[in-house]
Design an enzyme around this catalytic site. Structure first.
Site, short mmCIF file in Angstrom:
data_model
loop_
_atom_site.label_atom_id
_atom_site.label_comp_id
_atom_site.label_asym_id
_atom_site.label_seq_id
_atom_site.Cartn_x
_atom_site.Cartn_y
_atom_site.Cartn_z
N LYS A 32 0.85 -1.21 0.00
CA LYS A 32 0.00 0.00 0.00
C LYS A 32 0.87 1.24 0.00
O LYS A 32 2.05 1.20 0.42
CB LYS A 32 -0.94 0.02 1.20
CG LYS A 32 -0.27 0.06 2.59
CD LYS A 32 0.20 1.42 3.08
CE LYS A 32 1.05 1.32 4.33
NZ LYS A 32 1.77 2.46 4.76
N ASP A 88 -2.32 -1.77 10.38
CA ASP A 88 -2.51 -1.75 8.93
C ASP A 88 -3.14 -3.04 8.38
O ASP A 88 -3.46 -3.11 7.19
CB ASP A 88 -1.16 -1.56 8.22
CG ASP A 88 -0.82 -0.08 8.01
OD1 ASP A 88 -1.69 0.76 8.27
OD2 ASP A 88 0.30 0.19 7.55
C1 LIG Z 1 2.56 4.40 9.55
C2 LIG Z 1 1.63 3.40 8.91
C3 LIG Z 1 0.70 4.14 7.94
O1 LIG Z 1 -0.06 3.25 7.15
O2 LIG Z 1 2.27 2.41 8.15
P1 LIG Z 1 3.80 1.85 7.94
O3 LIG Z 1 4.75 2.98 7.78
O4 LIG Z 1 4.11 1.04 9.16
O5 LIG Z 1 3.72 1.01 6.69
C4 LIG Z 1 0.73 2.73 10.00
O6 LIG Z 1 0.05 3.72 10.75
C5 LIG Z 1 1.46 1.82 10.93
O7 LIG Z 1 0.77 0.61 11.04
P2 LIG Z 1 1.51 -0.75 11.55
O8 LIG Z 1 2.83 -0.88 10.88
O9 LIG Z 1 0.51 -1.86 11.40
O10 LIG Z 1 1.78 -0.38 13.04
P3 LIG Z 1 1.57 -1.22 14.40
O11 LIG Z 1 2.36 -2.49 14.29
O12 LIG Z 1 0.13 -1.30 14.75
O13 LIG Z 1 2.27 -0.24 15.44
C6 LIG Z 1 3.66 -0.07 15.54
C7 LIG Z 1 3.91 1.07 16.53
O14 LIG Z 1 3.59 2.34 15.90
C8 LIG Z 1 2.92 3.21 16.78
N1 LIG Z 1 1.60 3.56 16.23
C9 LIG Z 1 1.04 2.81 15.24
C10 LIG Z 1 -0.18 3.16 14.70
C11 LIG Z 1 -0.85 4.30 15.22
N2 LIG Z 1 -2.04 4.68 14.75
N3 LIG Z 1 -0.28 5.03 16.20
C12 LIG Z 1 0.94 4.69 16.71
O15 LIG Z 1 1.46 5.38 17.60
C13 LIG Z 1 2.81 2.47 18.11
O16 LIG Z 1 3.87 2.90 18.90
C14 LIG Z 1 3.00 1.02 17.75
O17 LIG Z 1 3.60 0.29 18.77
#
Ligand SMILES: C[C@@](CO)(OP(=O)(O)O)[C@H](O)COP(=O)(O)OP(=O)(O)OC[C@H]1O[C@@H](n2ccc(N)nc2=O)[C@H](O)[C@@H]1O
Ligand SMILES: Nc1ncnc2c1ncn2[C@@H]1O[C@H](COP(=O)(O)OP(=O)(O)O)[C@@H](O)[C@H]1O
Length: 285
Positions: free
Chosen positions: A11, A137
């Protein structure tokens, strides 16, 4: 049936806003997410023995209970008291820890594949709800397509697909920890992207407005931590992308293109100094 093969697409975030920090430590977000045709492939083979095996070809991922696909299988086993096992083979094509949700998409594909293989009869909504226990995600990845995601990212509101276009993904040779980026985010004084405007632009298939409204608050952290991400953004824009943004917590940068000839020119220019560059299409639906 004792084998299932499922595509797990990456994504990108066209818009990503963080509104506040919640009691549970997560951030309340509003994001527009859409899938692209860069994908891992998950092959699930039924095992009569009560065990989860995992193997991977391609990129470096943990081959134990830290793997999100493993966690997806374990969650279904425990929730539904399944006594059978599965061998999970991941053909890894999505760069790891890149802001492209590769691990989340592998987990979502595993949930969907095991729903068939173990004949669980769960709906997509039920799988998405289970997926949220694995990561923020995963729910989006269960559905794919294009959506506004709220809550901590697990509340999915489907929207129509953006107009077709090309996407160039460029990833510098670093992995970024999502947790670390959120921890360093300063909510005060942030410039918030117009998420609602982005949803409207997509619904209206207004490509120019989509380009104008790209925005991601996590850039304020990752671009400072890793100046090479900022450099790739500047180069992609200078070489002629229609618009450029970092995806998720980074470090992957994406550019949007309406014309393939221009995409090719920028691809060639970037390959000079960035090893991992992918030209893909929006999957949209
Ligand atoms: C930033 C995003 C944007 O799509 O994606 P990625 O960069 O990881 O792909 C997402 O919000 C990432 O989702 P995901 O990778 O599933 O995160 P998670 O495992 O749930 O969380 C990892 C850590 O990120 C922080 N976290 C995550 C999601 C959120 N809404 N708030 C947070 O503060 C928390 O500290 C958590 O412990
Ligand atoms: N199947 C998987 N594919 C990729 N990464 C995985 C997987 N399972 C666990 N991980 C771990 O999840 C973390 C985030 O990886 P990934 O999902 O690729 O990135 P992002 O959260 O930036 O989109 C990495 O530390 C990685 O080791």
């Amino acid at each position: 049936m004792n084998k299932v093969s499922i595509k797990a697409p990456a994504k990108i975030n066209l818009s990503l806003d963080a509104l506040r920090k919640r009691e549970d430590g997560f951030h309340e977000v509003a994001m527009v997410m859409t899938t692209v045709d860069l994908a891992d492939r998950i092959e699930l083979t039924l095992l009569e023995a009560d065990e989860i095996k995992i193997e991977s070809s391609g990129g470096f991922v943990p081959l134990d209970d830290r793997n999100l696909a493993f966690q997806a299988a374990l969650l279904l086993k425990k929730t539904f008291n399944i006594k059978k096992g599965v061998n999970i083979h991941i053909s890894k094509h999505i760069p790891v820890a890149a802001g492209l949700a590769g691990g989340s998409s592998d987990a979502a594909a595993t949930l969907k594949g095991l729903n068939e293989l173990w004949k669980l009869g769960l709906s997509l909504d039920e799988l998405a709800e289970l997926g949220a226990k694995i990561g923020s995600d995963v729910s989006f990845c269960v559905y794919g397509g294009t959506a506004l995601a709220t809550g901590r990212g697990e509340k999915i509101h489907h929207i129509s697909s953006p107009p077709p276009c090309w996407v160039l993904l460029a990833k510098p040779p670093i992995g970024v920890s999502t947790g670390e980026v959120y921890r360093n985010l300063k909510l005060h004084g942030l410039e918030h992207p117009d998420v609602e405007g982005m949803v409207k632009a997509i619904e209206e298939k207004d490509y120019d407005q989509i380009c104008n409204l790209l925005g991601n608050v996590l850039e304020s952290v990752t671009l400072k931590m890793y100046p090479e991400v900022k450099h790739i953004k500047e180069q992609m824009m200078r070489l002629g992308a229609d618009a450029v943004l970092m995806s998720g917590s980074g470090p992957t940068v994406f550019g949007l293109f309406q014309h393939e000839s221009r995409l090719q020119r920028v691809y060639n220019g970037l390959r000079g100094f960035c090893h991992e560059v992918y030209a893909v299409r929006l999957l949209g639906e």
